[in-house]
Write a protein that holds these residues in place. Structure first.
Motif, PDB file in Angstrom:
ATOM      1  N   ALA A  41      -5.139  17.915  41.298  1.00 32.82           N
ATOM      2  CA  ALA A  41      -4.802  16.865  42.258  1.00 32.82           C
ATOM      3  C   ALA A  41      -4.315  15.634  41.514  1.00 32.82           C
ATOM      4  O   ALA A  41      -4.822  15.290  40.446  1.00 32.82           O
ATOM      5  CB  ALA A  41      -6.009  16.509  43.117  1.00 32.82           C
ATOM      6  N   THR A  94       2.989  17.355  45.100  1.00 38.25           N
ATOM      7  CA  THR A  94       1.871  16.539  44.630  1.00 38.25           C
ATOM      8  C   THR A  94       0.768  16.536  45.671  1.00 38.25           C
ATOM      9  O   THR A  94       1.016  16.225  46.841  1.00 38.25           O
ATOM     10  CB  THR A  94       2.317  15.090  44.348  1.00 38.25           C
ATOM     11  OG1 THR A  94       3.349  15.105  43.363  1.00 38.25           O
ATOM     12  CG2 THR A  94       1.150  14.257  43.841  1.00 38.25           C
ATOM     13  N   LEU A  95      -0.436  16.890  45.263  1.00 43.19           N
ATOM     14  CA  LEU A  95      -1.607  16.874  46.137  1.00 43.19           C
ATOM     15  C   LEU A  95      -2.427  15.645  45.762  1.00 43.19           C
ATOM     16  O   LEU A  95      -2.990  15.575  44.669  1.00 43.19           O
ATOM     17  CB  LEU A  95      -2.412  18.159  45.953  1.00 43.19           C
ATOM     18  CG  LEU A  95      -1.601  19.449  46.125  1.00 43.19           C
ATOM     19  CD1 LEU A  95      -2.416  20.657  45.732  1.00 43.19           C
ATOM     20  CD2 LEU A  95      -1.130  19.573  47.571  1.00 43.19           C
ATOM     21  N   GLN A  96      -2.468  14.667  46.635  1.00 38.67           N
ATOM     22  CA  GLN A  96      -3.020  13.359  46.289  1.00 38.67           C
ATOM     23  C   GLN A  96      -4.541  13.362  46.187  1.00 38.67           C
ATOM     24  O   GLN A  96      -5.110  12.583  45.418  1.00 38.67           O
ATOM     25  CB  GLN A  96      -2.569  12.317  47.316  1.00 38.67           C
ATOM     26  CG  GLN A  96      -1.065  12.091  47.351  1.00 38.67           C
ATOM     27  CD  GLN A  96      -0.539  11.471  46.064  1.00 38.67           C
ATOM     28  OE1 GLN A  96      -1.293  10.935  45.269  1.00 38.67           O
ATOM     29  NE2 GLN A  96       0.769  11.559  45.858  1.00 38.67           N
ATOM     30  N   HIS A  97      -5.230  14.227  46.940  1.00 37.42           N
ATOM     31  CA  HIS A  97      -6.687  14.121  47.013  1.00 37.42           C
ATOM     32  C   HIS A  97      -7.341  15.482  46.786  1.00 37.42           C
ATOM     33  O   HIS A  97      -6.791  16.518  47.166  1.00 37.42           O
ATOM     34  CB  HIS A  97      -7.107  13.573  48.381  1.00 37.42           C
ATOM     35  CG  HIS A  97      -6.458  12.269  48.733  1.00 37.42           C
ATOM     36  ND1 HIS A  97      -6.796  11.082  48.103  1.00 37.42           N
ATOM     37  CD2 HIS A  97      -5.481  11.966  49.633  1.00 37.42           C
ATOM     38  CE1 HIS A  97      -6.059  10.101  48.608  1.00 37.42           C
ATOM     39  NE2 HIS A  97      -5.250  10.611  49.536  1.00 37.42           N
ATOM     40  N   PRO A  98      -8.532  15.488  46.175  1.00 38.19           N
ATOM     41  CA  PRO A  98      -9.282  16.741  46.026  1.00 38.19           C
ATOM     42  C   PRO A  98      -9.695  17.282  47.393  1.00 38.19           C
ATOM     43  O   PRO A  98      -9.849  16.522  48.353  1.00 38.19           O
ATOM     44  CB  PRO A  98     -10.511  16.328  45.208  1.00 38.19           C
ATOM     45  CG  PRO A  98     -10.155  15.000  44.599  1.00 38.19           C
ATOM     46  CD  PRO A  98      -9.215  14.341  45.562  1.00 38.19           C
ATOM     47  N   THR A 124      -8.132  22.018  45.473  1.00 33.43           N
ATOM     48  CA  THR A 124      -7.547  20.953  44.659  1.00 33.43           C
ATOM     49  C   THR A 124      -8.683  20.180  44.015  1.00 33.43           C
ATOM     50  O   THR A 124      -9.632  19.777  44.687  1.00 33.43           O
ATOM     51  CB  THR A 124      -6.674  20.020  45.503  1.00 33.43           C
ATOM     52  OG1 THR A 124      -7.462  19.429  46.541  1.00 33.43           O
ATOM     53  CG2 THR A 124      -5.533  20.797  46.148  1.00 33.43           C
ATOM     54  N   GLY A 128      -7.557  12.633  41.825  1.00 30.25           N
ATOM     55  CA  GLY A 128      -6.443  12.227  42.654  1.00 30.25           C
ATOM     56  C   GLY A 128      -5.713  11.028  42.102  1.00 30.25           C
ATOM     57  O   GLY A 128      -4.797  10.512  42.726  1.00 30.25           O
TER      58      GLY A 128
END
Length: 588
Positions: A41, A94-98, A124, A128
């Motif tokens: 993340a 893009t994965l912003q947060h777990p 994820t 972050g």
């Protein structure tokens, strides 16, 4: 007459999906899960991963007409592409947060009815903030294994540490996986991706087989179930721990059921055959038998099955072996008894259809060839899992028929050795051959006259005494030492190892390294000695390993801890691993 076979049916995680109407004429779809694994993340990523081989095998067994995503919580800025026919999923963005991402796909038949529902789980991990996975933060996490004995009545459950071999491979793959005994620390830059592949079984203090049941994860709290697949993908995170759980099925609680999937078909074509379960219950393939672990079940297939004016004759039973990732023949009688120890699959195999009617004038023919460069070669191929034919030949079937063709990994002709590389098909529009498949087996739907060919590489003749006969399988056997002060097994992976005398087929003795060739379908045994002496030290046999050549995960894998192994085909190089036994020195 029936065959009683107590076989270990390896755990399976599967996937397939199809969407559209779920009207009254549609059966309930099979619901399965693929654990995609962990991703980073906070940083831009592009991660492509393969479904497990058994997952893809189940998927290819369904005659789906299409598939589509039905639901997802994938955040904006990220995409996921599933290429189901080859079992590849790619996550980009893009994965912003777990957290956990869930995607659900459905595969439908021609009528629009869902056949199987696939749930894909993606974890994820990280802060972050973009710091994870940059290579600037070093971290370690524990990899463990346990043997769990379930409680009974007033007796509590017991858990003891286990030390099975676990194959560890960095992603993307840069070499063969490293084999480690649990427990160990997996260290690297925070967010680095690895695959962990657990052993199929361990042995307890009584030398009884204890099968793998699941991976569990601890993420700051208690241990929680993570995946029932042998192979998982993880990201290095010092706040996480993973453990492989092995449970004695013989003492498992009766309420803990496991399911055996029962199929029937010829080649890749499923058949709705009526099978008799436990002598009285009639069920139509495909179905699941869900019973307490360790339960004995009998299944009887009819000698013949008729459909659409065609007659299919029963040939044999197969079960899916997760260790070697392929279907294996285990009984030639139409009734079998199996002890269901783990979630798995069996199938009744029928021969190609026969008919009393003349050949249909609308049949179309597929020409099947094999070659090395521009040179044709007489390669032995197997069509629809039953009939062996030598190229070139024509496969004439009704238009729209699906056929499966297996090419030999290796074959020998007139002393020359050929190794399979890929499949090509001839494009009439572009007037040239085009590469279309990398694996040695292909499934094609014949809709018009055409050509395909298996492409081989030529290697110089083997120099091992007598030349193998055409169609024989060959493999190399070596022996290697591990212990304090010795290089790791992986560092020794390309040398010839040490000289160890081994017994072949119970009579002949050969000294490693050696190469032997055995006819396909012939049982072949190799037995290594329990202990050997090298340079004054005693070494004790630990395990057999075999080299698996698979896209993205090639390398040496442990497959047996007994010195004696038996195979029906010599298709992989194998090596015996010995470890220095200091106790033998002190005791002697």
């Amino acid at each position: 007459m029936r065959t009683v076979a107590k076989i270990l049916l390896i755990a399976i995680g599967a996937a397939v999906v199809a969407l559209a109407s779920t009207g009254p004429d549609c059966a309930e779809p099979l619901r399965l899960t693929w654990v995609f694994g962990e991703v980073d993340a906070g940083s831009p990523i592009q991660v492509a991963r393969r479904m497990q081989a058994d997952v893809l095998t189940i998927l290819s067994g369904y005659p789906y007409a299409g598939y589509e995503r039905t639901s997802t919580n994938l955040p904006t800025g990220a995409t996921f592409d599933l290429i189901a026919p080859i079992g590849i999923g790619t996550l980009t963005g893009t994965l912003q947060h777990p957290g956990e991402i869930i995607l659900v796909y459905a595969f439908v038949d021609q009528a629009g009815c869902p056949l199987v529902e696939l749930t894909i789980r993606i974890d994820t991990v990280g802060s972050g903030s973009g710091e994870v996975g940059t290579g600037s933060v070093e971290a370690c996490m524990e990899i463990l294994a346990i043997h769990r004995e379930p409680g009974f009545l007033f007796l509590p459950a017991t858990t003891t540490a286990a030390n099975p071999v676990i194959a560890v491979a960095a992603q993307p793959v840069v070499g063969p996986p490293e084999l480690k005994h649990a427990p160990f620390d997996l260290c690297g830059s925070a967010g680095d991706l690895y695959t962990l592949n657990a052993a199929a079984v361990i042995r307890d203090e009584a030398n009884e087989v204890v099968p793998f049941v699941q991976w569990e994860r601890k993420a700051g709290g208690d241990w929680e179930p993570y995946s029932t697949n042998y192979e998982i993908s993880v990201a290095v995170n010092e706040q996480h721990s993973y453990r492989a759980v092995f449970e004695n099925s013989a003492t498992a609680q009766a309420s803990s059921n496991v399911c055996l999937t029962v199929r029937a078909g010829y080649g890749a074509n499923p058949l709705p055959v009526s099978l008799i379960v436990n002598g009285t219950q009639e069920k139509t393939a495909l179905f699941e038998l869900c019973v307490p672990a360790g339960t004995l079940q009998t299944v009887r297939a009819p000698d013949t099955f008729e459909s659409g004016g065609n007659r299919f004759n029963f040939l044999y039973w197969e079960h899916y072996n997760k260790i070697v990732q392929k279907w294996e023949r285990f009984a030639d009688t139409n009734e079998v008894a199996v002890t269901v120890l783990e979630k798995g699959q069996i199938r009744a195999v029928y021969g190609a259809p026969s008919s009393t009617q003349a050949a249909n004038q609308s049949d179309v023919c597929l020409t099947v060839r094999a070659g090395y460069g521009a040179n044709p070669v007489p390669a032995p191929l197997i069509t629809n899992s039953t009939e062996e034919r030598t190229t070139p030949f024509e496969l004439c079937v009704a238009q729209g028929t699906t056929v499966t063709i297996f090419a030999s990994d290796v074959f020998v002709s007139d002393g020359d050795r050929f190794e399979f590389r890929y499949w090509e098909r001839y494009s009439k529009a572009e007037k040239k051959w085009q590469r279309f498949a990398e694996k040695n087996h292909v499934t094609v739907t014949v809709v018009e006259k055409g050509q395909i060919r298996a492409v081989y590489d030529y290697t110089p003749p083997r120099q091992s005494g007598t030349s193998p006969s055409s169609g024989d399988d060959c493999r190399t056997v070596t022996a290697h030492l591990i212990g304090d002060g010795l290089p790791s097994v992986q560092e020794q992976s390309t040398d010839d190892g040490v000289a160890v005398g081994m017994t072949i087929d119970g009579t002949e003795v050969k000294t490693t390294p050696f190469e032997s060739c055995c006819p396909k379908g012939t049982r072949h045994t190799v037995e290594a000695p329990e202990t050997i002496r090298v340079d004054g030290s005693t070494y004790r046999f630990q395990r057999w390993e075999e080299y698996v050549d698979a896209e993205g995960s090639s390398g040496w894998y442990a497959f047996q801890t007994s010195p004696l192994y038996e195979v029906l085909a010599c298709m992989r190089d194998r090596r015996a691993i010995y470890e220095r036994d200091d106790s033998a020195e002190s005791g002697g």
